[in-house]
Design an enzyme around this catalytic site. Structure first.
Site, PDB file in Angstrom:
ATOM      1  N   TRP A  57       0.832  -1.172  -0.047  1.00 46.00           N
ATOM      2  CA  TRP A  57       0.141   0.008  -0.030  1.00 46.00           C
ATOM      3  C   TRP A  57       0.907   1.200   0.127  1.00 46.00           C
ATOM      4  O   TRP A  57       0.557   2.362  -0.624  1.00 46.00           O
ATOM      5  CB  TRP A  57      -0.862  -0.087   1.177  1.00 46.00           C
ATOM      6  CG  TRP A  57      -1.997  -0.963   0.918  1.00 46.00           C
ATOM      7  CD1 TRP A  57      -2.353  -2.077   1.851  1.00 46.00           C
ATOM      8  CD2 TRP A  57      -3.095  -0.830  -0.075  1.00 46.00           C
ATOM      9  NE1 TRP A  57      -3.531  -2.964   1.152  1.00 46.00           N
ATOM     10  CE2 TRP A  57      -3.884  -2.007  -0.151  1.00 46.00           C
ATOM     11  CE3 TRP A  57      -3.492   0.039  -1.239  1.00 46.00           C
ATOM     12  CZ2 TRP A  57      -5.066  -2.398  -0.871  1.00 46.00           C
ATOM     13  CZ3 TRP A  57      -4.412  -0.342  -1.897  1.00 46.00           C
ATOM     14  CH2 TRP A  57      -5.138  -1.344  -1.844  1.00 46.00           C
ATOM     15  N   ASP A 101      -1.688   6.648   6.002  1.00 49.28           N
ATOM     16  CA  ASP A 101      -2.607   5.967   5.740  1.00 49.28           C
ATOM     17  C   ASP A 101      -2.929   4.990   6.840  1.00 49.28           C
ATOM     18  O   ASP A 101      -2.102   4.094   7.040  1.00 49.28           O
ATOM     19  CB  ASP A 101      -2.273   5.129   4.197  1.00 49.28           C
ATOM     20  CG  ASP A 101      -3.281   4.105   3.810  1.00 49.28           C
ATOM     21  OD1 ASP A 101      -4.304   4.091   4.443  1.00 49.28           O
ATOM     22  OD2 ASP A 101      -3.226   3.599   2.864  1.00 49.28           O
ATOM     23  N   LYS A 114     -12.347  -1.535   6.757  1.00 53.39           N
ATOM     24  CA  LYS A 114     -11.438  -2.371   7.615  1.00 53.39           C
ATOM     25  C   LYS A 114     -12.124  -2.305   9.245  1.00 53.39           C
ATOM     26  O   LYS A 114     -12.533  -3.376   9.696  1.00 53.39           O
ATOM     27  CB  LYS A 114     -10.226  -2.345   7.539  1.00 53.39           C
ATOM     28  CG  LYS A 114      -9.539  -2.662   6.284  1.00 53.39           C
ATOM     29  CD  LYS A 114      -9.477  -1.937   5.104  1.00 53.39           C
ATOM     30  CE  LYS A 114      -8.785  -2.669   3.853  1.00 53.39           C
ATOM     31  NZ  LYS A 114      -8.494  -1.802   2.829  1.00 53.39           N
TER      32      LYS A 114
HETATM   33  C1  LIG Z   1      -7.708  -1.428   1.839  1.00 51.15           C
HETATM   34  C2  LIG Z   1      -6.478  -0.473   1.821  1.00 51.15           C
HETATM   35  C3  LIG Z   1      -6.544   0.849   0.837  1.00 51.15           C
HETATM   36  C4  LIG Z   1      -7.519   0.844  -0.179  1.00 51.15           C
HETATM   37  O1  LIG Z   1      -8.602   1.062   0.200  1.00 51.15           O
HETATM   38  P1  LIG Z   1      -9.972   1.548  -0.926  1.00 51.15           P
HETATM   39  O2  LIG Z   1     -11.049   2.094  -0.037  1.00 51.15           O
HETATM   40  O3  LIG Z   1     -10.040   0.333  -1.747  1.00 51.15           O
HETATM   41  O4  LIG Z   1      -9.311   2.583  -1.691  1.00 51.15           O
HETATM   42  C5  LIG Z   1      -5.531   1.716   0.947  1.00 51.15           C
HETATM   43  N1  LIG Z   1      -4.531   1.521   2.161  1.00 51.15           N
HETATM   44  C6  LIG Z   1      -4.568   0.645   2.836  1.00 51.15           C
HETATM   45  C7  LIG Z   1      -3.535   0.388   3.888  1.00 51.15           C
HETATM   46  C8  LIG Z   1      -5.681  -0.487   2.798  1.00 51.15           C
HETATM   47  O5  LIG Z   1      -5.654  -1.364   3.734  1.00 51.15           O
END
Ligand SMILES: *Cc1c(COP(=O)(O)O)cnc(C)c1O
Length: 361
Positions: free
Chosen positions: A103, A173, A197
């Site tokens: 990511w 993030d 999540k």
């Molecule tokens: C799932 C995830 C994303 C992507 O999320 P979207 O909602 O599909 O854009 C980005 N960063 C991390 C750390 C993730 O777990």
């Protein structure tokens, strides 16, 4: 309906039963108004309270200081890979990225067209088995920001402590570990997280942004990608994701009732320990991540013989242990242990792993 399963999926992920029950109760008749929760209007008498309450509950849960704004935006986490550079950096300015896996890599690749991306530290040479040591590192004071992925959802690598970036804003993030433990938000310039999540349905993003980082967007940045515009409009620049914000608010309320993020932190440590204890004493399963960088949220592992993997996953499914297949980019097995996963779920999986090893190890 079948019995309630333990859903170990990485996202969209398991939701608390109490929230699902509440949604079911109001699904057809929202607050006794004779319309469905799906029809919840952002101009209805309910929504301004729902939004205000979701913000204040999140502020309370994470102890978000008054210097930081809270936004609920569309589109999940991915738009922020571009929105961060578009809003925080001048064209050609440098920005530093800590490279810890899938990511952070995506975030860097997207930013590369918009900002002068510099890799401040990378764990690529050790196949992303750790968060690189940052104890003797300092960012270039001219950098627009430092970006980290707080928890690499696919690799199972999590920051045990966050780097000190001095006056350079730290951007994180936190899609897969927001609300999973206590957090000192004052150390961050900007936090973004997709909801699916640890918070709610997919498609929603939470953004926490420090006030002094507003008004820096480049000329020409579209309004829907402009954090300042969203702050000015209190997340209602265009029709907000009303239903999803309502559900996220129910989750915040639930987490508060369950003891807040400190309690979530204790539970998440206990759940992940159950699995890591099995992995540590196993000759069948392997997890390559260095102990200190192991994620409490996502526990990926491999079976010694790949042919046993299908058997492992089939047996798990028969026991109601679902969605354990690893990400298509890496294969193997991955157990996600977000807040909504009860301790009993982690225990059921740990017991199954032990039994499976006894039989096939
Ligand atoms: C799932 C995830 C994303 C992507 O999320 P979207 O909602 O599909 O854009 C980005 N960063 C991390 C750390 C993730 O777990």
């Amino acid at each position: 309906m079948g019995a309630r399963a333990y859903n170990f999926g990485a996202g969209p992920a398991m939701m608390p039963d109490a929230v699902i029950d509440r949604v079911a109760r109001e699904w057809q008749d929202f607050h006794g108004e004779g319309y469905s929760a799906l029809e919840l209007g952002h101009r209805s008498e309910y929504f301004s309270d729902i939004l205000a309450r979701a913000k204040s509950d999140l502020r309370e849960l994470l102890d978000v200081p008054e210097s930081h704004h809270i936004l609920f935006l569309h589109g999940g986490a991915t738009p922020h890979f571009a929105m961060v550079p578009l809003n925080l950096a001048r064209e050609g300015q440098g920005a530093e990225y800590i490279h810890t896996g899938y990511w952070s890599d995506k975030a860097m690749a997207e930013a590369a067209a918009l900002v002068n991306v510099r890799i401040a530290a990378s764990a690529a040479t050790s196949e992303f088995d750790r968060v690189p040591d940052l104890s003797n590192w300092q960012p270039d004071p001219q950098a627009a920001y430092v970006h980290i992925c707080a928890n690499e959802t696919i690799g199972g690598v999590e920051f045990a402590e966050y780097p000190d970036t001095g006056d350079v804003p730290l951007v994180a993030d936190m899609s897969s570990n927001i609300l999973s433990a206590t957090l000192d938000v004052s150390r961050f310039g900007l936090i973004y997280a997709g909801a699916q999540k640890n918070v709610g349905p997919a498609g929603l993003a939470i953004v926490i942004i420090r006030d002094d980082l507003l008004q820096r967007a480049r000329p020409g940045v579209p309004s829907v990608m402009n954090y300042t515009r969203h702050v000015e409009w209190d997340s209602m620049y265009n029709t907000p994701a009303a239903f999803m914000i309502w559900v996220a608010g129910l989750v915040f309320d639930h987490v508060k009732k369950e003891g807040g993020v400190a309690e979530m932190g204790r539970r998440n440590a206990a759940k992940s320990k159950l699995l890591y204890d099995v992995l540590n004493s196993s000759t069948l399963y392997t997890n390559r991540i260095q102990t200190r960088s192991r994620s409490r949220m996502n526990v990926p592992f491999f079976l010694r013989e790949p042919r046993l993997e299908t058997r492992f996953l089939d047996g798990a499914r028969r026991r109601g242990l679902l969605n354990l297949k690893g990400h298509r980019a890496v294969g193997g097995v991955r157990a996600s242990l977000y807040n909504a996963m009860p301790l009993e779920g982690a225990r059921a999986l740990a017991e199954y792993m032990t039994e499976f090893e006894r039989r096939y190890g």
